[in-house]
Design a protein around this motif. Structure first.
Motif, short mmCIF file in Angstrom:
data_model
loop_
_atom_site.label_atom_id
_atom_site.label_comp_id
_atom_site.label_asym_id
_atom_site.label_seq_id
_atom_site.Cartn_x
_atom_site.Cartn_y
_atom_site.Cartn_z
N GLN A 143 -38.04 49.64 26.97
CA GLN A 143 -39.62 50.04 27.67
C GLN A 143 -40.79 49.95 26.76
N LYS A 144 -41.11 50.40 26.29
CA LYS A 144 -41.01 51.19 24.91
C LYS A 144 -41.58 50.97 24.10
N ILE A 145 -40.91 50.50 24.03
CA ILE A 145 -40.58 48.78 22.55
C ILE A 145 -41.64 47.33 23.07
N ILE A 146 -41.68 46.96 24.52
CA ILE A 146 -42.63 46.16 24.97
C ILE A 146 -43.70 46.24 25.02
N GLU A 147 -43.96 47.58 25.83
CA GLU A 147 -45.55 47.44 25.38
C GLU A 147 -45.76 47.64 24.42
N THR A 148 -45.21 48.59 23.24
CA THR A 148 -45.96 48.42 22.10
C THR A 148 -46.07 46.89 21.39
N VAL A 149 -45.35 45.94 21.72
CA VAL A 149 -45.51 45.23 21.11
C VAL A 149 -46.34 43.70 22.18
N PHE A 150 -46.61 44.28 23.17
CA PHE A 150 -46.98 43.30 23.59
C PHE A 150 -48.21 43.88 24.61
N GLN A 151 -48.53 45.18 25.37
CA GLN A 151 -49.74 45.88 25.52
C GLN A 151 -51.10 45.23 24.72
N GLY A 152 -52.01 44.48 25.67
CA GLY A 152 -53.07 44.36 24.46
C GLY A 152 -52.71 42.40 24.16
N ARG A 153 -51.79 41.36 24.75
CA ARG A 153 -51.35 41.13 23.69
C ARG A 153 -51.22 39.72 24.94
N ALA A 154 -50.72 40.69 25.98
CA ALA A 154 -50.25 40.19 27.15
C ALA A 154 -50.50 39.96 28.75
N SER A 155 -50.52 39.63 29.44
CA SER A 155 -51.80 40.58 30.24
C SER A 155 -50.22 41.24 31.28
N ARG A 156 -51.52 41.77 31.84
CA ARG A 156 -50.69 43.51 32.60
C ARG A 156 -49.95 42.71 33.53
#
Length: 184
Positions: free
Chosen positions: A58-71
């Motif tokens: 989950q941390k990896i997903i947040e790091t990779v996609f936060q700001g690049r994909a919608s909430r």
């Protein structure tokens, strides 16, 4: 199991998209995300690796996609990972995309012909399909199969219209084989 997972999460995302008025935005985003999921083997290996704990994934997903994909999309990914279903994420997106297409009355037609179709022929097919279906728009996938000999095969969902010479010859052969020749 994968069908149930894709339907459950795909329906949830679809309902969220309708309620929040983000159908078009999430539709476009889902298509982009599907491309990422389908082509990024390293991401899939990490998300499906049994020795990486859920919290780390989950941390990896947040790091990779936060700001690049919608909430909403990041939240969906995190929820799917928490339930251990990341391997089904592509199917969830495909299901969601198909639900939105149905909602927007966008059909997907698979056209197979014996040879390359001209722009005029393609336009005639498009017009005929719009006249004879409830769809207001189509996405076309063209394929050439010389074994058809002539004519075309059109598939939309589970409906198939086979107007190929190959099919007509097969039907004729079948009918002729049923005939019993009588000897005088």
């Amino acid at each position: 199991m994968a069908k149930l997972v894709s339907k459950t999460y795909g329906d949830a995302l679809f309902e969220l998209a309708l309620e929040s008025g983000q159908t078009d935005t999430l539709f476009d985003e889902a298509k982009r995300m599907l491309g990422i999921v389908r082509t990024n083997e390293d991401l899939a290996k990490m998300m499906n690796h049994p020795k990486i704990v859920i919290e780390e994934k989950q941390k990896i997903i947040e790091t990779v996609f936060q700001g690049r994909a919608s909430r909403e999309m990041v939240g969906l990914m995190l929820m799917i990972i928490a339930k251990g279903h990341y391997q089904d994420f592509g199917e969830v997106l495909e299901y969601f995309i198909s639900r939105v297409k149905e909602h927007k009355k966008i059909g997907t037609a698979y056209i197979t012909s014996a040879m390359e179709l001209s722009l005029m022929q393609k336009d005639a097919i498009r017009r005929k399909l719009l006249e004879t279906t409830d769809y207001v728009q189509f996405e076309f996938n063209y394929k050439i199969d010389p074994s058809l000999i002539g004519g075309i095969v059109i598939r939309i969902g589970d409906r198939v219209v086979d107007g190929s010479v190959k099919n007509k010859l097969a039907r004729l052969t079948s009918e002729l084989s049923k005939l019993k020749l009588q000897m005088p």
